[in-house]
Write an enzyme that holds these catalytic residues in place. Sequence first.
Site: not given
Ligand code: C5P
Length: 476
Positions: A278, A342, A380
């Site tokens: 991304n 992240a 995860p």
């Molecule tokens: O669910 P979403 O990806 O939109 O959530 C964003 C938040 O979750 C961010 O703080 C991102 O760093 C964290 N995140 C994570 N592990 C993932 C996906 C998102 O820690 N696999």
Amino acid sequence: MNNISHLISLLGGTGSVAEKLKIKPSAVSNWRKLNKIPKNKISAILSISSQLKINAEDYLPRKNLNNFNVKILLIICGGIASYKSLEIIRLMKKTNIDLEVVITKSAQQFITPLLVTSLIEKKCYTDLFSVENESKMNHIMLARKPDFILVAPATANIMAKLANGIADDLASTILLASFSQIILAPSMNPVMWSNLATQENYQKLLGRGIEFIEPDVGEMACGESGTGRFPEPKIIFEKIVSNINKRKNTTDQFKDVSIIITAGPTIENIDPVRFISNRSSGKQGFAIASEFSKRGARVTLISGPVNIPFPKCANIIQVTTAKEMFEETMSQLPADILICSAAVADWKLVPESSSKKKINNENKIKKTKQELLFKTIKNPDILATVAKSNLRPSIVVGFSAETNNVIKNAKSKLVSKEIDLIVANDVGENKVFGDDFNKVFIIDENNCEEWSEQSKKSVASNLADRINKIFINSYI
Ligand code: C5P
């Protein structure tokens, strides 16, 4: 009641101050009796006071406040206001600020090095090449020594040079070679100030975390009116003092606090050559890591692949995939605070043939006449997993990058991931990613604050203040 006693009462009394400073109540009782606070506790007292919105400076002896213990480099550029910087020098000389002064060539048309030298009682620097001949000083040392560099007055010329990385004299070379907090106090003709070129440079510099003491509005020496007047030296001095105090108050704010910060994108390989990822640049996460490090925290930064320099922090772990970021985060627990900034890839892709057979991706996948399909496997969720684990840090902060329903989506993440605070932003139409500015909403269980657009460094600083409040409340 004496002054110190009064202040301690305002701060909640002997017991409360002792608890906040993690010292014995008898020590605080002694301060009350002696009407004196030891030097090494002044900054902690100032910090508690500012959190409680109490002006401790009204109660502390002046000599404690003049004891700044900072190194400042003042760069004086050439302009009609150059002479006003002599008053800034005079005010600084009343304190124990360790001051060095650089005067640009054009400033020497208005003030002389001899005048400055007699005020500061030591050599002032004027020339890149003569400074190199000094056995004890060179431009790199001048750049590295100060805690703050104040450019006052800052001309359109020095702003343009700094914004574009030009280093053609001593002042501009120092500015480029420095890690210090740079503060510019611009002063110029109103048309020069409002010129698009100057305004673009101003925005660029703001975005890089350079601070400004805004020019005043009024009549200029040239007879024209508008924005561009040099603020009163006393106002500039006061702004510098408040910066020093803020820095002092926050230097040990997160001492002994361990923080894990995830930043940047992750990359999921399709084969050894191709991947999905991304647009995250890592800038916001790095600014947060840098801010907490400056405030004394033990920061572990776990970063995906980025193209920006790493900040100064205790521990940097570089990862590529979401799985690696997850494993490294878990291995760093327990910690006091987790900030997941992240942009983690939500899925990894497994290539399949159109007949749904797994394709060997150890080597580069060959193009065939058949369509290439991908099975998605969920990565995860680091944030949610840590927040719901036995090793949950006492504060867990997430980020939410959305292109629509920003607040609604962020709130539902706050709840579903069981976190304390979420920083939400709109990333539609390529906004935010890679930019130096950010426009965020800060959402907790009860409130949603909208922060004005500001540099990512400024978001980091305000976020650290906000987290500090939660941290303090969690101990009260
Ligand atoms: O669910 P979403 O990806 O939109 O959530 C964003 C938040 O979750 C961010 O703080 C991102 O760093 C964290 N995140 C994570 N592990 C993932 C996906 C998102 O820690 N696999």
